[in-house]
Design an enzyme around this catalytic site. Structure first.
Site, mmCIF file in Angstrom:
data_model
loop_
_atom_site.group_PDB
_atom_site.id
_atom_site.type_symbol
_atom_site.label_atom_id
_atom_site.label_comp_id
_atom_site.label_asym_id
_atom_site.label_seq_id
_atom_site.Cartn_x
_atom_site.Cartn_y
_atom_site.Cartn_z
ATOM 1 N N ASP A 1 0.959 -1.254 -0.010
ATOM 2 C CA ASP A 1 -0.193 -0.016 -0.139
ATOM 3 C C ASP A 1 0.896 1.129 -0.172
ATOM 4 O OD1 ASP A 1 -1.607 1.974 0.342
ATOM 5 O OD2 ASP A 1 -2.667 1.147 2.189
ATOM 6 N N HIS A 2 1.054 1.954 -1.141
ATOM 7 C CA HIS A 2 1.952 2.888 -1.245
ATOM 8 C C HIS A 2 1.861 4.144 -0.218
ATOM 9 C CE1 HIS A 2 -1.039 4.940 -3.517
ATOM 10 N NE2 HIS A 2 -0.598 6.077 -3.444
ATOM 11 N N HIS B 1 -5.938 2.670 2.434
ATOM 12 C CA HIS B 1 -5.472 3.620 2.788
ATOM 13 C C HIS B 1 -5.927 4.257 4.101
ATOM 14 C CE1 HIS B 1 -3.468 3.190 -1.112
ATOM 15 N NE2 HIS B 1 -4.191 4.345 -1.523
#
Length: 503
Positions: A185-186, A248
């Site tokens: 998950d960037h 996120h």
């Protein structure tokens, strides 16, 4: 770099190597790691794709991506020429066993040249529907025999609901151990996201106040001015809940709400995050309308330009029920956070692009100052800006200059760009380095993923089974539907306005 741990010899196999993710993000990130001398001396990228490309053409294509998207700017010829020697291309069909035999052969050649075993990183830069087939073929080809050196990296979304996530975990569990699986998950690689942990647990000032006794509510907002662009087909199958909140925003909530870890060992931090997800109050199907709001953007104006509505986007159904906006009110049922509301909000085609966390403290219990002394009195508030600006702002009351006692809100501000003049690493640089090092701390574990899905499934099912009759219900360039304002206003709160006043 003396005394700093660096990865051992590594081969990164990128499935979808000729695709957009590799071009825009992965190779520019690897190139920047190379410039910063984090890449091991023995290193190779093996890009796998369906396009009929020569190795020279493949390298040239990636060179364009680095020049366009690397934070270090256009690549110097000498640097790129040296880095490009590490890049190789293999045209292959993902469904063919021979493709994986070729990968195995290439890795064995490199291992022989480097005179030792190598880390094998298999990066899934492909559509989610291909992950199961590729993973199975990797296992059948014997590419993961050495479990200490083999890793698989999977981009979100990890499944599209709880059932599919569990199924995918079962498939991967037959081939890899959990410590080999890196669900990326960037957002978790961003400097300001990592700084949440430093802010909370490296300072004695705030942690004593970080609880229900002093905090009134928390807001987490991730807004985008962009629409779905050319990703209509993907977005139709996901929507704001699956695309943003399931990963996120819930991860940001965990960082804000987690208990202090005993250490920053990867599993210890992830254990504390899972505790938060397990403590989130479940929303029953008949309560969804009280706790969650959905929206879909119509046409409107963004920075003076007329933009179309979601249903007019490419590959989007004219009667689409897909939400492009979602706002949810959560409660965490534990000792620290009981009855403190956490408001999560995300949307596309909003009036500003911003990712921020707002911690609103409770008002003072007794007001000693006279009414005429107070101008625009506001409770203390801590704002963590994640993007595009990076920093932390603390709002408090102070006396205004003059002969009278007059109070007004002021701010103390920590700005990344003003404080640190060195370049800030991109999220993918941090995450790719951790993959090569085998450090799982910034990656989601199976139980985290499944816990996040279980929280959202009641909302997903209710929204899918009951199409909205009001879509589109907010114009592009606004802050979302009116129902979102009502969701928070009925509890005496207001969303933090965007764009923020940038002082």
């Amino acid at each position: 770099m003396d005394g700093i741990r660096k990865p051992g010899p590594t081969v990164i196999v990128i499935f979808g190597g000729s695709g957009d993710l590799s071009w825009r993000k992965l190779v520019p990130a690897l190139y920047n790691l190379y410039l910063a001398k984090w890449i091991p001396e023995n290193f190779a990228v093996l890009g796998l794709g369906r396009k009929n490309l020569s190795e020279a053409d493949f390298r040239s294509h990636l060179h364009e991506g680095v020049d366009l998207f690397s934070r270090s700017g256009k690549a110097a010829k000498a640097d790129w020429d040296k880095f490009a020697k590490c890049i190789h291309y293999l045209k292959g069909d993902l469904n063919e066993t021979s493709t994986y035999a070729h990968i195995d052969k290439q890795i064995k050649v490199l291992s022989k040249d480097w005179k030792g075993e190598v880390n094998r990183v298999f990066y899934m830069a492909v559509a989610p529907e291909f992950i199961e087939e590729i993973s199975t073929k990797i296992g059948e080809a014997g590419l993961t025999k050495d479990r200490k050196l083999s890793r698989i990296v999977i981009e979100k979304p990890f499944g599209r609901d709880l059932e599919s996530a569990i199924h995918l975990d079962e498939i991967l569990g037959r081939i890899f151990e959990e410590r080999q699986i890196f669900r990326i998950d960037h957002f978790l690689g961003k400097e300001t996201v990592q700084n949440i942990l430093a802010f909370r647990f490296a300072n004695a000032l705030f942690e004593p106040l970080w609880n229900r006794n002093y905090i009134d509510h928390v807001q987490i907002t991730v807004s985008e001015q962009l629409g779905v662009e050319k990703r209509g087909a993907y977005y139709e199958a996901s929507g704001a809940l699956r695309d943003m909140i399931q990963n996120h925003l819930l991860q940001l909530l965990c960082l804000i709400a987690m208990e202090p870890p005993v250490s920053f060992d990867g599993d210890e931090v992830r254990n504390r995050k899972v505790d938060v997800l397990h403590a989130l109050r479940k929303i029953k199907p008949d309560e969804v309308s009280r706790y969650a709001v959905r929206g879909q953007y119509g046409s409107g104006w963004i920075e003076g330009n007329k933009v179309i509505g979601y249903r007019d986007e490419q590959d989007v159904a004219k009667d689409s029920n897909t939400e492009t906006f979602a706002a949810i009110k959560f409660f965490i049922d534990n000792w620290r956070w009981q009855d403190v509301p956490f408001y999560l909000r995300t949307g596309k085609r909003m009036n500003d692009s911003a990712s921020l966390i707002s911690i609103q403290f409770k008002p003072v219990p007794h007001q000693s100052f006279q009414n005429e002394t107070i101008s625009n009195l506001q409770p203390n508030r801590l704002v963590m800006n994640i993007q595009p600006e990076m920093g932390i702002r603390l709002q408090f009351q102070a006396k205004r200059p003059g002969l009278k006692m007059a109070l007004a809100p002021v701010e103390m501000q920590f700005d990344y760009n003003e404080t640190y003049h060195t370049g800030t690493p991109e999220a993918y640089e941090i995450l790719l380095l951790d993959v090569m090092l085998g450090d799982p701390g910034l990656f989601m574990r199976a139980d985290q993923v499944e816990a996040a899905w279980s929280i959202l499934m009641p909302i997903i099912k209710v929204w899918e089974e009951n199409p909205s009759i009001s879509f589109p219900n907010y114009a592009a360039g606004t802050q979302g539907p009116e129902e979102a304002e009502a969701l928070i206003a009925k509890y005496g709160h207001n969303w933090m306005n965007m764009p923020l006043d940038k002082k």
